[in-house]
Design an enzyme around this catalytic site. Sequence first.
Site, PDB file in Angstrom:
ATOM      1  N   THR A 115       2.706 -57.876   0.998  1.00 47.13           N
ATOM      2  CA  THR A 115       1.514 -58.147   1.827  1.00 47.13           C
ATOM      3  C   THR A 115       0.206 -57.953   1.078  1.00 47.13           C
ATOM      4  O   THR A 115      -0.826 -58.489   1.488  1.00 47.13           O
ATOM      5  CB  THR A 115       1.505 -57.256   3.082  1.00 47.13           C
ATOM      6  OG1 THR A 115       1.534 -55.887   2.683  1.00 47.13           O
ATOM      7  CG2 THR A 115       2.688 -57.567   3.988  1.00 47.13           C
TER       8      THR A 115
ATOM      9  N   GLU B 280       6.753 -50.943  -0.522  1.00 50.49           N
ATOM     10  CA  GLU B 280       6.903 -52.000   0.488  1.00 50.49           C
ATOM     11  C   GLU B 280       8.011 -52.973   0.098  1.00 50.49           C
ATOM     12  O   GLU B 280       8.833 -53.363   0.944  1.00 50.49           O
ATOM     13  CB  GLU B 280       5.576 -52.758   0.640  1.00 50.49           C
ATOM     14  CG  GLU B 280       5.640 -53.891   1.663  1.00 50.49           C
ATOM     15  CD  GLU B 280       4.437 -54.804   1.600  1.00 50.49           C
ATOM     16  OE1 GLU B 280       4.635 -56.029   1.725  1.00 50.49           O
ATOM     17  OE2 GLU B 280       3.301 -54.308   1.432  1.00 50.49           O
TER      18      GLU B 280
ATOM     19  N   HIS C 135      -1.347 -44.939  -0.254  1.00 53.53           N
ATOM     20  CA  HIS C 135      -1.646 -44.736  -1.675  1.00 53.53           C
ATOM     21  C   HIS C 135      -3.098 -44.298  -1.857  1.00 53.53           C
ATOM     22  O   HIS C 135      -3.922 -45.031  -2.404  1.00 53.53           O
ATOM     23  CB  HIS C 135      -1.368 -46.020  -2.465  1.00 53.53           C
ATOM     24  CG  HIS C 135       0.084 -46.251  -2.711  1.00 53.53           C
ATOM     25  ND1 HIS C 135       0.635 -47.497  -2.866  1.00 53.53           N
ATOM     26  CD2 HIS C 135       1.120 -45.374  -2.829  1.00 53.53           C
ATOM     27  CE1 HIS C 135       1.938 -47.383  -3.060  1.00 53.53           C
ATOM     28  NE2 HIS C 135       2.252 -46.108  -3.045  1.00 53.53           N
TER      29      HIS C 135
ATOM     30  N   SER D 211      -6.376 -48.838   1.250  1.00 52.78           N
ATOM     31  CA  SER D 211      -5.894 -47.489   1.539  1.00 52.78           C
ATOM     32  C   SER D 211      -6.985 -46.437   1.291  1.00 52.78           C
ATOM     33  O   SER D 211      -6.703 -45.246   1.209  1.00 52.78           O
ATOM     34  CB  SER D 211      -4.661 -47.177   0.684  1.00 52.78           C
ATOM     35  OG  SER D 211      -4.915 -47.419  -0.680  1.00 52.78           O
TER      36      SER D 211
END
Length: 546
Positions: A161, A125, A41, A261
């Site tokens: 996560t 996810e 992302h 990210s």
Amino acid sequence: MKVEIAKKAGFCMGVRRAVHLVLKALTLSTPPIYTYGPLIHNPQTLELLSKLGVKVIKDPEEGKEGAICVIRAHGIPPQERQILAQRFQLLDGTCPRVLKVQALAERAVKEGKSVIIIGDPDHAEVKGILGFCQGKGYVVNSLNDLETLDSTGKYMVLSQTTQDEEVFSFLSQAITERFKEVEVVNTICNATEVRQTEVRRLCETCEAIVVVGGKFSANTKRLAQIAESEGKRVFLVEKPEELPLAEIKKIAKVGVTAGASTPNWLINSVVDLLKRKSSPLYVVLRGIAIPQFYKALFIPLLLLSLLLAKGHIFTLKDLYFLIFSLGLNLFSLILSNFSSRESFSFFYPERGEFYQKKGLIIFLILFFASLSILFGILYLPRILSLIFVFLILIFILRTSPFQALLNLLIYLSLIFYWYFYWDNQFIFLSMLGLLTLFLAEIYLENLYLQTDGFLPKTFWISLFDFEEKRVKKLFKILLLGLGVLPMIEAILTPLFFFYLLVPIGGLILYQTLGRRVLGQVVYLELLSLLPFLMFFLSSLLFRLCQ
């Protein structure tokens, strides 16, 4: 304005692994290379991937059959994986921590339990984990979501996560109080927790927080939310151009953090802009680091050190030779960087911007070529042949990993012109200098590898598939050589022990790489001068004690 950078920020292990997997795929295959869904992302990283020929597919039936397809870091449902495996060469970029959550969900279903995932139902996810639940998975992100669950069921509670630790703790406690048979497994990634703890620490000393990262990244948005909950002004930016400098300059101290990210090169760019507006010293150092002028000092420093150790009386001709070597280095360095200027946008955009200034670059190339010619004539006219030799080599090697070895070839060529100084001591120190040059080159390439960008195949470390562990092994071997050689020579001449200062400088570089310092690329580049300064100091001590 002071700028404090988070000690832990940017790419987590899973994201870095996925990006390096694509980088490796690019060295093994030609485009098109596909990622199933956005790899991570971060819009800027995805834009760079697109320029390199990496395409995003959203359906398993898309794309050219037989090509390489990389599974995104967030993971995918097993059903989709099976379809992809039939059409593509799959490379699994799923974060190992996400794989663990997927395995726990699969185990829970086999044990007859339903799975509660505390997270965002729209996150990739979470969708991937649900695929392992065989219809027995439920996503919870508020107390209201618990109303629809069977109060007599058996549950395993897992987490996205990148979930906030406090939210997970609150909801998991509510679940255990409401249902009888519950197994809670905290699957929040440690990297997420560390980054959230670090932003809270920054809030203790900073008036405002700059959060760098994709505005659609869950973990990036959570960092901004935490800073806001601490009562701080928050600037969430995807790139440096979005910084409201007029507002920020009024703030005494600004903290900088980034989502898991966010690549290091983007953190470097944001910090670079903030420091340019707040530190005159940084602007000066940046002016040396961005064009890589510091790198042109490596060889002249070694040559001066060799003269010093030799005990030679410094003459005007020696000065001509050193200025020629400096001019030759600057000429070849600038020309080489200019010929590969497009590649900098993939890992060091500030350098790319500098080398896009064609008028200035052509002037510098001509100026340093003229400087080399003038002092080459004053020293020895036939030495001018080196200018033409390296001009040809730059263009021959411009797409080769051996381009990075030009510095070593220049050094060896200049040493050959000093054949009249050759003796055992001079040759030994020359070889020590060669190892020092190679060590500095590997350090710099490793430093650029840590920007989390996409390095060109002209880098020496491309021969190691850009694998950091293998590159560090080479660094250790060079360090060992720099340490062993002076000790062997010191058996006959104890004064050579002074040259153990050189591997000490190299060891400092190695430890710096191990710390993965964020947002400090200008300072870290200039640190590459340390082994050469140590070499000079060693020669000075060697001379004084003779």
